[in-house]
Motif scaffolding. Structure first.
Motif, PDB file in Angstrom:
ATOM      1  N   TYR A 127       0.705  -1.182  -0.126  1.00 43.65           N
ATOM      2  CA  TYR A 127       0.070  -0.098   0.146  1.00 43.65           C
ATOM      3  C   TYR A 127       0.677   1.305  -0.081  1.00 43.65           C
ATOM      4  N   LYS A 128       0.066   2.102  -0.415  1.00 41.21           N
ATOM      5  CA  LYS A 128       0.916   3.665  -0.696  1.00 41.21           C
ATOM      6  C   LYS A 128       0.566   4.341   0.821  1.00 41.21           C
ATOM      7  N   GLY A 129       1.150   5.163   1.464  1.00 42.64           N
ATOM      8  CA  GLY A 129       1.008   6.016   2.457  1.00 42.64           C
ATOM      9  C   GLY A 129       1.490   5.391   3.715  1.00 42.64           C
ATOM     10  N   ASP A 130       1.172   6.067   5.013  1.00 41.29           N
ATOM     11  CA  ASP A 130       1.336   5.483   5.994  1.00 41.29           C
ATOM     12  C   ASP A 130       0.763   4.453   6.603  1.00 41.29           C
ATOM     13  N   SER A 131      -0.286   3.879   6.159  1.00 38.98           N
ATOM     14  CA  SER A 131      -1.344   2.693   6.654  1.00 38.98           C
ATOM     15  C   SER A 131      -2.031   2.385   5.361  1.00 38.98           C
ATOM     16  N   LYS A 149       4.337  -1.432   3.564  1.00 44.36           N
ATOM     17  CA  LYS A 149       4.314  -0.101   2.964  1.00 44.36           C
ATOM     18  C   LYS A 149       5.177  -0.245   1.777  1.00 44.36           C
ATOM     19  N   TRP A 150       4.715   0.631   0.631  1.00 40.43           N
ATOM     20  CA  TRP A 150       5.257   0.571  -0.393  1.00 40.43           C
ATOM     21  C   TRP A 150       6.749   1.435  -0.295  1.00 40.43           C
ATOM     22  N   SER A 151       7.723   0.637   0.211  1.00 41.18           N
ATOM     23  CA  SER A 151       9.226   0.945   0.391  1.00 41.18           C
ATOM     24  C   SER A 151       9.935  -0.137  -0.287  1.00 41.18           C
ATOM     25  N   GLU A 154      11.012  -3.035   2.329  1.00 38.01           N
ATOM     26  CA  GLU A 154       9.951  -3.722   2.961  1.00 38.01           C
ATOM     27  C   GLU A 154       9.347  -4.618   1.837  1.00 38.01           C
TER      28      GLU A 154
END
Length: 166
Positions: A127-131, A149-151, A154
């Motif tokens: 997912y994008k964003g913080d949550s 998270k989209w990193s 991760e």
């Protein structure tokens, strides 16, 4: 008249060679990219294309071979579409679900998640964003899939873990 003994290897040398070969094979397996099917709602295609592009960029540590649907199938025949998607899922070890408000409403995303599990594939969400979004695809929630998270770091770790867990 007989031959000299130059053709034999001692058992300890043989073990050393075997160990080195196993180590090289293990490193090669770790360095290869994973085959991934990306499940997403078509409304999110631009963001998914960005994710695909990042995986192809040599300057990032995110690496996978995308075997998902790039173009919508030109058919209204659901059985034909499912057969084509199954073939793509079969080529992969992991299904990455792009989680958004759109994916939670998509019957196709739910079907792809369920089909991935039936075929023994690892499934994770990104997912994008913080949550993650408040609403997730039902098959994702019911199977208690992991969302990250989209990193690059991760997502890479999650793909590797899901690949080994299947």
């Amino acid at each position: 008249m007989g031959g000299g003994g130059g053709g034999s290897i001692s058992s300890s040398d043989m073990r050393t060679l075997e160990d080195k070969a196993k180590e090289k094979l293990s490193q090669a397996a770790a360095d290869t990219s994973r085959h991934v099917f990306i499940s997403f709602a078509y409304e999110d295609v631009d963001e998914v294309n960005l994710l695909r592009g990042q995986a192809k960029n040599d300057k990032t540590d995110l690496q996978f071979d995308d075997h998902s649907v790039k173009e919508a199938f030109n058919s209204n025949n659901a059985d034909y579409i499912k057969r084509q998607i199954r073939e793509k899922i079969d080529r992969c070890s992991v299904t990455v679900v792009y989680l958004s408000g759109n994916s939670s409403k998509s019957d196709w995303v739910n079907w792809e998640i369920e089909e991935s599990f039936k075929r023994g594939k690892g499934v994770i969400g990104v997912y994008k964003g913080d949550s993650p979004p408040k609403s997730l695809p039902s098959a994702f929630s019911e199977n208690k899939c992991k969302a990250v998270k989209w990193s690059h770091e991760e997502l890479t770790k999650a793909i590797e873990a899901a690949s080994k867990k299947r």
